[in-house]
Write an enzyme that holds these catalytic residues in place. Structure first.
Site, PDB file in Angstrom:
ATOM      1  N   SER A  33      -8.276  -5.694   5.827  1.00  0.00           N
ATOM      2  CA  SER A  33      -8.331  -5.070   4.495  1.00  0.00           C
ATOM      3  C   SER A  33      -8.697  -3.604   4.585  1.00  0.00           C
ATOM      4  O   SER A  33      -8.329  -2.811   3.710  1.00  0.00           O
ATOM      5  CB  SER A  33      -9.366  -5.789   3.620  1.00  0.00           C
ATOM      6  OG  SER A  33      -8.907  -7.037   3.186  1.00  0.00           O
TER       7      SER A  33
ATOM      8  N   HIS B 184     -14.965  -4.971  -3.006  1.00  0.00           N
ATOM      9  CA  HIS B 184     -13.869  -4.865  -2.043  1.00  0.00           C
ATOM     10  C   HIS B 184     -12.875  -3.771  -2.424  1.00  0.00           C
ATOM     11  O   HIS B 184     -12.509  -2.917  -1.598  1.00  0.00           O
ATOM     12  CB  HIS B 184     -13.170  -6.223  -1.956  1.00  0.00           C
ATOM     13  CG  HIS B 184     -12.167  -6.351  -0.857  1.00  0.00           C
ATOM     14  ND1 HIS B 184     -10.863  -5.936  -0.989  1.00  0.00           N
ATOM     15  CD2 HIS B 184     -12.273  -6.886   0.397  1.00  0.00           C
ATOM     16  CE1 HIS B 184     -10.198  -6.204   0.136  1.00  0.00           C
ATOM     17  NE2 HIS B 184     -11.038  -6.775   0.988  1.00  0.00           N
TER      18      HIS B 184
ATOM     19  N   ASP C  48      -6.569  -5.365  -6.410  1.00  0.00           N
ATOM     20  CA  ASP C  48      -7.718  -5.856  -5.668  1.00  0.00           C
ATOM     21  C   ASP C  48      -8.781  -6.335  -6.660  1.00  0.00           C
ATOM     22  O   ASP C  48      -8.450  -6.886  -7.707  1.00  0.00           O
ATOM     23  CB  ASP C  48      -8.252  -4.734  -4.769  1.00  0.00           C
ATOM     24  CG  ASP C  48      -8.904  -5.233  -3.493  1.00  0.00           C
ATOM     25  OD1 ASP C  48      -9.961  -5.888  -3.599  1.00  0.00           O
ATOM     26  OD2 ASP C  48      -8.364  -4.957  -2.412  1.00  0.00           O
TER      27      ASP C  48
END
Length: 399
Positions: A329, A134, A94
Site C-alpha cells: 500500500s 491508511h 481508500d
C-alpha cells in the site's frame, strides 16, 4: 491565583491574577503536580480553579527518522527540472484523505487546500474524512509537502491536487460495491477536476479471473478513458489468499505495484524484494504480477489526526503527526506520484504509454538469485521523465 487584596491583571477576571511556575528542577519521567489551598477556615473562596494551562518544554528536539525513498527513486533531479505534479489531480480511493497541513498550497500553511474534495461512499462512515489513517498516509506519499516537519517528510509529487474518496469504515474495511461506485464517480468527474491518476492501495479477498470482477471492469473503463489506475499487489497473510491473483491486482491493463525493502539506505544496490509482497508467476489468467516495484518498508508519512491508527499504534507515531508502516500500500502511491510528475511533463500520454514508459525505463531487481530469479522493474523516476518514448503497453490483451 486569587489573593486577598491583590490587584487584578488588566483584561483578566476581576480578583484573579495569573501565576507561572518553573518546575524544571523537579521534572522527571513521572512528575506529579499537586496544588493545595491554604485559605483560612470558613473562607468562602476556599477553591482553586485551573484554566488555560500551558506546559512548555525547552529540551532539544528529537531527530526525525528519515525516509530514503526520494533518494532511492531519484526524485530530486526531477524536482530540479521544475516538475512537482502541479495541475494534476490524483484520486485516492481508500479510507479517506484528511485536509492536513502537509497538503497545503504553500509550505507551512495550516490548511490542506490541495485536498480539493472529500467524498464518502461507505454507509457506515459518519463523514468523508479519514478516521482510520491508511488513506491519508498513502496520500502523503503521493503529495505531502512536509508542512509539519519543515519539509522533511515530503511525497513524490508535492504539488499535485488530491481527491479523497472514502470507501472504508473506521477500521479499514470496504465493500467492493462502494469501490466500484467510487470508480464510477471518478469517471463522471474526471474532466471537471482533471483526474489523471487513481490510486487503489486495496485488494479483494477473493481470487478470481479479472474477467469476472466488477472492480477490474470499472477500473478498466477508467483506463480506456485516459485515467491511469495504479494498484497494490497486496501483502501475504496467513489465510492462504494470494492478493496478486485477486482484483484489482490481477488486471493486465492496470499498473500493479510490489514493494522493496531499502535496507535502511538510499543505495539501490542493497535493496531487495520485500518478503511481504504478494506475487505470482501466473495469475488465473496467466499473467505475471506485480508489474513494477517501489520502496514499501518502514515508510514515514502523514498521520490523520484523531484516526484509529493514532490510538491503536502509538509506538509507530513520529512526532505525534507522522506514522511509520510497511506494505505494498505504501509502494503503490510512489508510482502514482511518479505518474503525476510524468503527466505534468507530458500530459498527452495515454495510460498504455505511461505503463510502457514506467516498465521500460526501470532497472531490474530480482526476486532471488539474479541468475535464475524472477526479474521485476524497479521504479526510477528520473529515468521515467528523461527517457522519451510513446510506445504502448498492453497491446497483447483483449478487453
Amino acid at each position: 491565583i486569587y489573593g486577598k487584596g491583590s490587584t487584578a491583571i488588566p483584561g483578566s477576571d476581576q480578583g484573579w491574577v495569573y501565576g507561572a511556575f518553573d518546575l524544571s528542577a523537579f521534572i522527571s519521567a513521572n512528575t506529579a503536580v499537586r496544588l493545595i489551598s491554604n485559605f483560612a477556615y470558613g473562607d468562602y473562596y476556599d477553591n482553586i480553579y485551573l484554566d488555560n494551562i500551558r506546559l512548555t518544554f525547552d529540551g532539544p528536539p528529537v531527530p526525525l527518522p528519515p525516509n530514503t525513498y526520494l533518494e532511492t527513486l531519484n526524485v530530486q533531479p526531477v524536482w530540479d527540472l521544475g516538475y512537482d505534479g502541479s495541475g494534476v489531480t490524483v484520486a485516492v480511493i481508500d479510507s479517506g484523505v484528511a485536509r492536513d497541513p502537509d497538503f497545503s498550497l504553500v509550505l507551512g500553511d495550516p490548511v490542506g487546500e490541495r485536498v480539493i474534495l472529500q467524498h464518502g461512499f461507505n454507509q457506515y462512515a459518519a463523514s468523508a474524512n479519514d478516521a482510520y489513517g491508511h488513506g491519508t498516509h498513502v496520500a502523503g506519499i503521493i503529495a505531502g509537502n512536509g508542512g509539519k516537519s519543515g519539509g522533511f517528510y515530503q511525497g513524490v509529487a508535492p504539488g499535485v491536487n488530491l481527491i479523497g474518496l472514502r470507501v472504508c469504515d473506521d477500521y479499514g474495511m470496504a465493500y467492493e460495491s462502494d469501490t466500484v461506485e467510487a470508480l464510477q464517480w471518478v469517471y463522471d468527474n474526471k474532466d471537471l477536476y482533471n483526474i489523471r491518476v487513481v490510486n487503489l492501495s486495496i485488494n479483494s479477498t477473493q481470487e478470481s479471473s479479472y474477467h469476472d470482477s466488477p472492480l477490474t471492469a470499472a477500473a478498466e473503463i477508467l483506463w480506456f478513458n485516459g485515467v491511469v489506475v495504479v494498484v497494490s499487489s497486496g501483502n501475504w497473510d496467513t489465510s492462504g489468499l494470494n492478493p496478486a491473483n485477486a482484483a484489482p491486482a490481477n488486471d493486465p491493463y492496470l499498473i500493479t505495484v510490489g514493494a522493496v525493502n531499502e535496507n535502511g539506505t538510499p543505495d539501490r544496490g542493497d535493496d531487495y524484494f520485500a518478503d511481504f509482497t504478494a506475487f505470482t508467476d501466473y495469475t488465473t489468467d496467466g499473467l505475471y504480477k506485480p508489474d513494477i516495484l517501489a520502496p514499501g518498508k518502514d515508510i514515514r508519512s502523514v498521520l490523520s489526526a484523531g484516526s484509529w491508527w493514532r490510538n491503536d499504534y502509538p509506538e509507530r507515531l513520529i512526532g505525534g503527526q507522522y506514522f511509520r508502516i510497511s506494505g505494498t500500500s505504501m509502494a503503490t502511491p510512489m508510482v502514482s506520484g511518479a505518474v503525476a510528475l510524468l503527466l505534468q511533463a507530458e500530459p498527452h500520454l495515454t495510460p498504455d504509454q505511461v505503463k510502457y514508459r514506467l516498465m521500460a525505463t526501470a532497472p531490474t531487481l530480482y526476486l532471488g538469485n539474479p541468475t535464475n530469479g524472477m526479474p521485476y522493474p524497479y521504479l526510477d523516476v528520473y529515468a521515467l521523465l528523461t527517457t522519451p518514448t510513446t510506445e504502448v503497453a498492453n497491446s497483447e490483451y483483449t478487453p
